[in-house]
Every structure is written in C-alpha cells, then in structure tokens.
Enzyme design. Structure first.
Site, PDB file in Angstrom:
ATOM      1  N   SER A 101     -13.465   3.214  -0.467  1.00  0.00           N
ATOM      2  CA  SER A 101     -13.568   1.786  -0.858  1.00  0.00           C
ATOM      3  C   SER A 101     -14.454   2.012  -2.402  1.00  0.00           C
ATOM      4  O   SER A 101     -15.441   2.695  -2.301  1.00  0.00           O
ATOM      5  CB  SER A 101     -14.126   0.776  -0.074  1.00  0.00           C
ATOM      6  OG  SER A 101     -15.518   0.779  -0.015  1.00  0.00           O
ATOM      7  N   SER A 102     -14.524   1.292  -3.314  1.00  0.00           N
ATOM      8  CA  SER A 102     -15.460   1.267  -4.416  1.00  0.00           C
ATOM      9  C   SER A 102     -16.673   0.596  -4.130  1.00  0.00           C
ATOM     10  O   SER A 102     -17.777   1.113  -4.554  1.00  0.00           O
ATOM     11  CB  SER A 102     -14.878   0.015  -5.591  1.00  0.00           C
ATOM     12  OG  SER A 102     -13.481   0.361  -5.906  1.00  0.00           O
ATOM     13  N   GLU A 146     -12.480   8.994  -5.747  1.00  0.00           N
ATOM     14  CA  GLU A 146     -11.227   8.567  -5.788  1.00  0.00           C
ATOM     15  C   GLU A 146     -11.177   7.041  -4.981  1.00  0.00           C
ATOM     16  O   GLU A 146     -11.117   7.068  -3.881  1.00  0.00           O
ATOM     17  CB  GLU A 146     -10.113   9.416  -5.210  1.00  0.00           C
ATOM     18  CG  GLU A 146      -8.759   9.069  -5.589  1.00  0.00           C
ATOM     19  CD  GLU A 146      -7.620   9.430  -4.247  1.00  0.00           C
ATOM     20  OE1 GLU A 146      -7.111   8.344  -3.759  1.00  0.00           O
ATOM     21  OE2 GLU A 146      -7.582  10.390  -3.850  1.00  0.00           O
ATOM     22  N   CYS A 157      -3.676   4.192  -1.446  1.00  0.00           N
ATOM     23  CA  CYS A 157      -4.417   3.512  -2.543  1.00  0.00           C
ATOM     24  C   CYS A 157      -3.452   3.340  -3.711  1.00  0.00           C
ATOM     25  O   CYS A 157      -3.815   3.116  -4.956  1.00  0.00           O
ATOM     26  CB  CYS A 157      -5.660   4.620  -2.924  1.00  0.00           C
ATOM     27  SG  CYS A 157      -5.127   6.283  -2.235  1.00  0.00           S
TER      28      CYS A 157
HETATM   29  N1  LIG Z   1       0.226  10.861  -1.899  1.00  0.00           N
HETATM   30  C1  LIG Z   1      -0.471   9.875  -1.760  1.00  0.00           C
HETATM   31  C2  LIG Z   1      -1.690   9.580  -1.908  1.00  0.00           C
HETATM   32  C3  LIG Z   1      -2.862  10.574  -1.323  1.00  0.00           C
HETATM   33  C4  LIG Z   1      -4.064  10.130  -1.876  1.00  0.00           C
HETATM   34  O1  LIG Z   1      -4.974  10.885  -2.500  1.00  0.00           O
HETATM   35  C5  LIG Z   1       0.283   8.632  -2.489  1.00  0.00           C
HETATM   36  O2  LIG Z   1       0.806   8.932  -3.466  1.00  0.00           O
HETATM   37  O3  LIG Z   1       0.086   7.614  -2.166  1.00  0.00           O
END
Ligand SMILES: N[C@@H](CCC=O)C(=O)O
Length: 552
Positions: free
Chosen positions: A280-281, A298, A333
């Site tokens: 989370s941010s 991220e 996400c």
């Molecule tokens: N590959 C996953 C994301 C992985 C996260 O870092 C997606 O595209 O949702």
C-alpha cells in the site's frame, strides 16, 4: 529423478501405511519431496506451521500467530512470528554481507553460473504438473482465486526461472568498456549489487511477487531478507524449501515472519542498503521516510482503461473488462479501477455483456471470493458515498455475497460497477473519493464524448499512482494522442489491450516516480537490484616526454 517418489517419501509412506488409512499414504505419495504441508489437508484440526529461516537454519519463535481460513474463519495456519526482541540473528545475518555483495563482476563470478543452474533446476521442478498443482492449490488456500488464476501465477514464476538458466544470470551483469583519452585508459561500467537488502511483499500474489524479486536480488549478488504478508507466507516458505533442494546456498537469504512494527525495527537496525516494498502507498511512504529514500516501490494502482471511438469486438472487450476488474476478486495491483468509455460504445451492449459475465462468477470455484484487506461494510460505504454524487448509479452488483462462511474480518461483495458522470469525477470534492483504490471487485465506469477526451486525460494526469493502463483502440492517431499524454508504467495499447495478467516477459511496475520498481524482465532486475559502478582503468604508461605542468 522423480521428486514425488523420493526414497524419503516412500519410506515414510510405508511407515504410515502400517498404522494409517490408505488415503494418508496417497497424500504422502502426492506431496512433493521438499514440502512439509499438503494444501488440501490443512484445516482447523490439522493446522500447518510456517517457520523462519535465518543464518542457514529453520527456526521457530516465542510466538505463534494464527491465520484464519479465508473461506470459513477456522484457525488453520500457525506462523512463527519473530518478535521485536528476537531480531538479533536476522540483523547479524544481514550484517555479514558486505556492501559489495556476495558476488559481483570482480568477485566470485562463478556464483552467476551457480544461479543459472539453480534456476534451471527450480524451473524444471516447478514445471512438473504435480508441483505446479501443489503450489496452485496452496495459493488458493490462502489467497482465494480460481484455480486458473492461481496456476497462471505458478506458470509465470516457472517461465521466469527458465528465462534465467545457463548463462542468462551472468548476462544480467554484462559490463561495457569505453576507450579512454590516452594509452592505458578505459572506463568500464559494471552492474554492482547493493549487498544486504530487504524485500517486503503483499498477500495477493503469494508466489510470483516474492519469488521474482528474491531471485532478481540474488542473481545480482545481493543477500536478501524476505518478508511476505503472514496471511500467505506459507507459499514462499514452501518455495524456499524447493530452492534449497535445487542448490540455493543456505546462507544466501533469510526469511522472516513478523508484524510490520518488528519488520520496521529490523530494517532500522540491520540497515539494508536497498529495500523493495510492494504494497500500500501508506506503508510505502512511511518506509521511504524511515529508510531515508533507500527504497524502491511498487505501490498502489488506480488503473484505468480508455475505450476509444472505434467500436469493435464487443464480446471480447467485455470479457477482458470482466477479467481485468474481477479476476482474483479485483485484488491485483493491476486491476481495472475505472473504465472511460467513448459514447460510441453506449449502444454496443458492452455494459450488459459485462453485467452478464460478472454474474457467471461464483464462490464455489473462487471466480469471486473473499477480499482480504477491505471489509464488506467498507466497500458498501464507499459505494454509498459514490452514489451521493449527482447522476451516479449502480450498474451491477453492489450487494454482499450470499450463502457463505467468509469471516467478517474479510470482505465478500458481488462484482460491482458504479457509473459516475465524468464532469462530476473531476470536481475537486469528488475526485479523491472516486479515485480511491478499493482493493476488491469494484470499478467505476464513466462515459466521454468526442470533445471530452481532454477531461479524461486530465483525470489520468491528476491520479497519483501510475501502474497499469489500457488504451483500447486500433485508431493509431487516438493511440498516439493518449499514449503521448499519459505515464503509466505498464500500458497495453490496441483493441486487445488489458490492464492485468502481465507475464514475466512484460516489465511490470509504476512509472512517473523515481522510486518506481519493476518486476519480471532483465531490465527490471538490473534496475532494481543493481547500481552502476564505473571503474576507470588508467594504467599508463606515462608518456616519456611528460613534464610537470604549471599549477592549475
Ligand atoms: N502479473 C501480475 C502482477 C504481479 C505484480 O507485481 C498482474 O499483471 O496483475
């Protein structure tokens, strides 16, 4: 060698068969050799245990923290959570690694090859159907998602490992040389590790995110301590056992279970040179301050999709929207949080099709399921606040799931879409509310006319997290315009554009933030897990006619 029929397991199966029913024997025969749990067998009466790994051994702690089964609330996994008073071995372990890392281009280069071998073995193991099935089912137990979604996570991880077999790890550390100004001078640019590092990863991808990040860190010569959200850390605990079986040196990485406060203490005391945080941010900003910026992130994604003026392939696009917004119950996400629809789509039947597709989702196969960080009340309250905005309405969903035993601490909502008029979204009192990320099966839908593209782009500009985006159009001028005036890190463009499902071969990460991390590709590994070092060789000879210059 078949990992499923190792001698150890045959022996234990034989021992068990003397006293236990056949079902038990069959379970052991189907449990991979490295595993200490069987996904289907974990329950309140047969809880699993998750340990820590530090300085080369598995350890318990003074405290067990219980995790409840997200589907029925039963206490089913015990986590050995390290307490604030127990972090010393972890601090010492990280301190053993110098800043120049466990290997680098000028030290222990054979370790690059060793990691190529470990990746090859791990890729091979993870590619065995019984082992990918083991991980997919284990993921499903702790981060409920459909079997296909869980398996996709395993497959991405497996392909990633395949990508870094053989010489591919050493190629990550490729250097360059530039001729100098005179004989004997040249500059060499190297990818240098940070040495001791930390990785903190969330609940939603229990295998893909921690595995890809930890391997990237190790490839580049770092020594990581890994903390995965305790709700799902059992998956990575089992993966670490697999990696050890594939030759991962026991001292190369540590694995800790703890709460956030203890982890914060560990970070401040052990002083890792880089910390990768996915989550989370709110926590990201706190860590960025605590760690004085030595961090890559991220964090959140209020991810958008814009449907351009060219209406085509309505069935396909409805399906992609359904997947993007509601697969994994919206807990990616990368999930589609807002859909900007050109008015040309109004009569296409797209929204009806999306509604129908959302209604196919059911708890029985986990195509919709528990929301692990937002309660049903919180989601409903958010929806009701949106509905106070003039012109907004529920397009579909909006009701709690029925007939389930998901515990109250988790959320359970039908796939939901709320329409909010574009002009209202942009009003300053509304903007923050509408663009609040709800980490669940929830999206906002809006419409724009030909002359309102500026407003759509203004909305995208005003958002503050820029992770994934999709521009659904095959009109090259439209694409060029939108792509040229937006920033999201992973952006899909074209009629098949999506926001989710980035495999290992697509850079995945936010843009527009110097702290932004990436995951998956060689570029992501190099950017996140190494820094640039330049060594300028200047070995002479000093010219024979050299004379002392005047002072400058
Ligand atoms: N590959 C996953 C994301 C992985 C996260 O870092 C997606 O595209 O949702």
């Amino acid at each position: 060698m078949s990992r499923l029929l190792s001698r150890r397991h045959l022996a234990s199966a034989a021992a068990v068969s003397r006293s236990a029913p056949l079902a038990c024997v069959s379970r052991w025969l189907h449990t991979p050799s490295f595993a200490t749990v069987s996904p289907q067998e974990i329950s309140g009466s047969n809880p699993a245990e998750v340990h820590n790994f530090v300085q080369g051994s598995w350890t318990a702690s003074a405290n067990w923290n219980w995790i409840v089964d997200p589907l029925n609330g039963e206490k089913f996994i015990k986590i050995a959570e390290v307490q604030g008073t127990e972090i010393k071995p972890f601090v010492e372990s990280l301190s053993k690694c110098p800043k120049h890392g466990l290997h680098n281009p000028l030290k222990a280069p054979e370790r690059y090859l060793m990691y190529g071998d470990i990746s090859a073995k791990a890729a091979h193991m993870l590619g065995q159907p019984a082992i990918s099935d083991f991980f997919a089912k284990l993921i499903q137990r702790v981060s409920p998602k459909s079997y296909q979604q869980a398996l996709a996570e395993v497959q991405v991880s497996q392909k990633f490992l395949e990508n870094f077999c053989g010489d591919q790890v050493r190629f990550l550390a490729r250097s360059f040389a530039v001729p100098g100004n005179h004989l004997g001078q040249r500059s060499n640019g190297y990818r240098w590790p940070y040495g001791p590092v930390a990785i903190i990863t969330p609940f939603n991808f229990p295998l893909e995110i921690p595995l890809l990040q930890v391997m990237g860190a190790l490839y580049m010569g770092n020594k990581p301590v890994l903390k995965v959200d305790s709700k799902v850390s059992i998956v990575m605990e089992q993966m670490l056992r697999l990696l050890h079986e594939c030759g991962l040196p026991a001292e190369d990485m540590d694995f800790i279970n703890s709460d956030g406060v203890t982890m914060n203490k560990l970070l401040l005391e052990a002083n890792p040179k880089m910390t990768l945080f996915t989550g989370s941010s709110r926590v990201a900003e706190k860590l960025a301050a605590d760690l004085k910026g030595r961090i890559k992130l991220e964090d959140a994604g209020f991810d958008w999709k814009i449907l351009g003026p060219d209406v085509q392939e309505v069935d396909y696009i409805a399906w992609v929207c359904d997947q993007d917004a509601y697969a994994c119950s919206g807990q990616k996400c990368s999930a589609q949080s807002v859909l900007f629809m050109h008015k040309n789509w109004s009569s296409s039947g797209l929204l009806d099709k999306m509604k129908k597709l959302s209604e196919r989702r059911k708890l029985e196969d986990l195509t919709i399921g528990p929301v692990l960080t937002v309660t049903t009340e919180a989601m409903t309250e958010h929806m009701n606040s949106l509905l106070k905005i003039p012109g907004s309405k529920v397009l579909f969903g909006g009701e709690p799931l029925e007939n389930h035993s998901i515990p109250k601490i988790y959320g359970a909502l039908k796939p939901t879409a709320v329409f909010v008029p574009l002009e209202e979204i942009l009003k300053s009192g509304n903007f923050e509310l509408v663009t609040k990320e709800i980490f669940g099966p929830f999206q906002v839908v809006t419409e724009y006319s030909e002359d309102q593209l500026e407003l759509v782009l203004e909305a995208c500009e005003r958002m503050n997290a820029h992770l994934t985006a999709a521009v659904v159009s095959n009109d090259p001028l439209f694409l060029q315009d939108v792509l040229g005036r937006s920033v999201n890190g992973t952006t899909y463009a074209g009629i098949r554009a999506r926001t989710t499902g980035a495999p290992q071969n697509h850079w995945f990460g936010p843009a527009g933030d110097p702290r932004g991390a990436g995951i998956g590709t060689p570029e992501a590994i190099k950017l996140v897990w190494s820094c640039h070092r330049e060594i300028i060789y200047d070995i002479g000879p000093v010219p024979k006619n050299w004379a002392l210059p005047s002072a400058t």
